[in-house]
Design an enzyme around this catalytic site. Structure first.
Site, PDB file in Angstrom:
ATOM      1  CB  CYS A  15      -0.874   0.027   1.251  1.00 45.73           C
ATOM      2  SG  CYS A  15      -1.753  -1.495   1.542  1.00 45.73           S
ATOM      3  N   GLY A  69      -1.427   1.206  -4.785  1.00 43.19           N
ATOM      4  CA  GLY A  69      -2.660   0.525  -4.402  1.00 43.19           C
ATOM      5  C   GLY A  69      -3.861   1.115  -5.089  1.00 43.19           C
ATOM      6  CG  ASN A  85       3.536  -0.053   2.489  1.00 39.23           C
ATOM      7  OD1 ASN A  85       4.567   0.465   2.103  1.00 39.23           O
ATOM      8  ND2 ASN A  85       3.071  -1.154   1.928  1.00 39.23           N
ATOM      9  N   GLY A  86       2.755  -2.810   4.455  1.00 38.60           N
ATOM     10  CA  GLY A  86       3.610  -3.925   4.858  1.00 38.60           C
ATOM     11  C   GLY A  86       2.769  -5.135   5.200  1.00 38.60           C
ATOM     12  CE1 TYR A  94       4.706  -3.911 -12.001  1.00 39.26           C
ATOM     13  CE2 TYR A  94       4.264  -4.440  -9.712  1.00 39.26           C
ATOM     14  CZ  TYR A  94       3.814  -4.155 -10.983  1.00 39.26           C
ATOM     15  OH  TYR A  94       2.466  -4.120 -11.234  1.00 39.26           O
TER      16      TYR A  94
END
Ligand code: AMP
Length: 478
Positions: free
Chosen positions: A9, A35, A112-113, A257
């Site tokens: 995210c 996201g 995030n994670g 990426y």
């Protein structure tokens, strides 16, 4: 235990600006690539928190009306979150920030994670009768914070963070402040910035520096692994909840990426890293060809580097249709195939009768890559030499990148030549791990490369030290 990581995210936070909700909106929009499933903003007026979350892209979730409501009443600070889409994980209840009331008052959380002990912590709380209303591992963070054990500690938030294992860049909004924290390994990025305006300085945190630029903030520094940064009327404060791991675990796939090419991540600009990956790939796997063609948009930066180093002409022969949404959520194989064709149009005048090097960043399941290769072949390409700017992805990620399970990964249990045959190309080369790490500025030991080499860094007892565990012994610790 195979488990899909779901918390890939983007997060954002700003304190002390006169339009924090608007800045959160812009900060999330700038991080939309992190996201697309859901988005949310929570605001504080200095005493109370309110928020709005919804499914979809940032501009779909926040219209003029919603932004008006969030911005009214004079805001002191705001945090925001964009959540990544996965197969089956698409639930409105999982949209963040999570806004909760607990014994200490109100709190909103954006994460995030991925926590590797999230399921175990949740089971522990559920046995004690706690009710959960999401399926996200982030909710346990609030339960931990609210529990008597943490509340009795001199620093309840630090005590909470010490109970978490895995990857977390977390942003908390309390009525009077924002607290932003990063796990001791630094798996996911988190940066601190400042906006100078009318003699006043407003602190900002974001997953990526591109969000700082969009809101007019200057980059100050990364939030350090094991650090909590406080954003409040008093400016920026800092304390540690853990010492950083001996060897950090910056996610190298962020550079390959995931992150925006415009961002500076773990000390390096992403575009520059990707070009270097392409150059190194050309050194490792040259091909005699008429031109180098990028797979848009994911292979573009590496293709530029490949062409420059190999001396081959760079030509765009595939046109992306930017108005087509994400394709891998389409239900049937036929629909998915049609969606790939709709998304990428091959220019037959450029590929017909030619020997072409196609550069892309990665192959995960192999389904979209195979479809794209067939399209290029059908457009008349004489030879297709596929070059991938990272090694074969062999292992799932437990730390926040949404890869398939091991069995669904095309490289799992197949040789490179078997993958080449499946994709229908004349040659296939992946960048070596050594080559990839040679493009990074930090020591190799400071990057997590588990998706390629299966070396997972976990520590059941001491999150601050970290140990390497080979994939075959991989288990989720409670
Ligand atoms: P596939 O051939 O189906 O494995 O798709 C490969 C493409 O998906 C590559 O062009 C990648 O840029 C992109 N990709 C890489 N990682 C992910 C991910 N975690 N989720 C979705 N797409 C990804």
């Amino acid at each position: 235990m195979e488990r899909e990581a779901k918390e890939k995210c983007g997060v954002f936070g700003v304190w002390g600006h006169d339009r924090p909700a608007d800045l959160a909106y812009l900060g999330l929009y700038a991080q939309q690539h992190r996201g697309q499933e859901s988005a949310g903003i929570a605001v504080s007026d200095g005493r109370r928190l309110t928020g709005h979350t919804g499914m979809g892209l940032v501009p779909d979730v926040f219209d003029r009306h919603v932004m008006g409501m969030l911005g009214s009443g004079g805001c002191a600070g705001a945090i925001g979150h964009t959540r990544y889409s996965t197969f089956g994980g698409s639930l409105a209840c999982n949209a963040q920030p999570l806004l909760e009331s607990y014994v200490g008052g109100q709190v909103a959380v954006a994460h995030n994670g991925n926590l590797i002990n999230g399921a175990a912590l949740r089971a522990h709380f559920e046995e004690q009768g706690h009710l959960f209303h999401t399926t996200s591992d982030t909710e346990v963070v609030v339960h931990l914070l609210a529990s008597p054990q943490q509340q009795k500690a001199p620093d309840p938030l630090a005590a909470t963070l010490r109970r978490l294992q895995g990857a977390f860049s977390l942003v908390f909004l309390f009525p009077d402040r924002i607290e932003a924290a990063r796990d001791p390994w630094g798996w996911r990025p988190l940066v601190l910035g400042e906006i100078d305006r009318e003699g006043r300085t407003s602190p900002v945190v974001a997953s990526e520096t591109v969000a700082l630029e969009v809101v007019g903030a200057r980059f100050v520094r990364e939030v350090e692994p094991g650090e909590i940064v406080t954003l409040s009327e008093d400016g920026v404060g800092s304390r540690r909840f853990a010492t950083p791991a001996d060897h950090l675990a910056h996610c190298a796939f962020e550079h390959v990426y995931f992150a925006s090419p415009a961002s500076v991540l773990f000390g390096q600009n992403v575009q520059e890293v990707r070009e270097r990956l392409g150059e190194r790939l050309a050194d490792e796997a040259h091909a005699d060809a008429d031109w180098v063609m990028p797979m848009p948009d994911s292979g573009r930066s590496a293709a530029a580097g490949f062409a420059r180093r190999s001396g081959l002409i760079y030509r765009e022969g595939i046109v992306p249709n930017r108005y087509v949404g994400r394709t891998f959520i389409k239900p049937t194989q036929d629909e998915r195939r049609a969606a790939v064709r709709l998304k990428l149009n091959v220019i037959s005048e450029i590929v017909r009768g030619r020997r072409i090097v196609v550069v892309d960043d990665s192959i995960v399941r192999g389904t979209t890559t195979r479809e794209k290769m067939q399209q290029i072949r059908q457009a008349g390409a004489k030879e297709i030499h596929l070059r991938i700017s990272c090694p074969p992805i062999l292992h799932p990620c437990y730390f926040g990148i949404d890869f398939a399970t091991r069995e669904q990964l095309i490289a799992h249990g197949r040789s490179v030549d078997e993958i080449r045959a499946y994709l229908g190309v004349d040659s296939l080369h992946y960048l070596s791990l050594e080559g990839l790490l040679s493009c990074m500025v930090r020591p190799a030991a400071d990057y997590c490369t588990a998706c390629w080499d299966g070396r997972y860094r976990l520590d059941p007892d001491k999150p601050e030290t970290g140990v390497v565990i080979e994939s075959e012994q991989m288990k989720i610790f409670g």
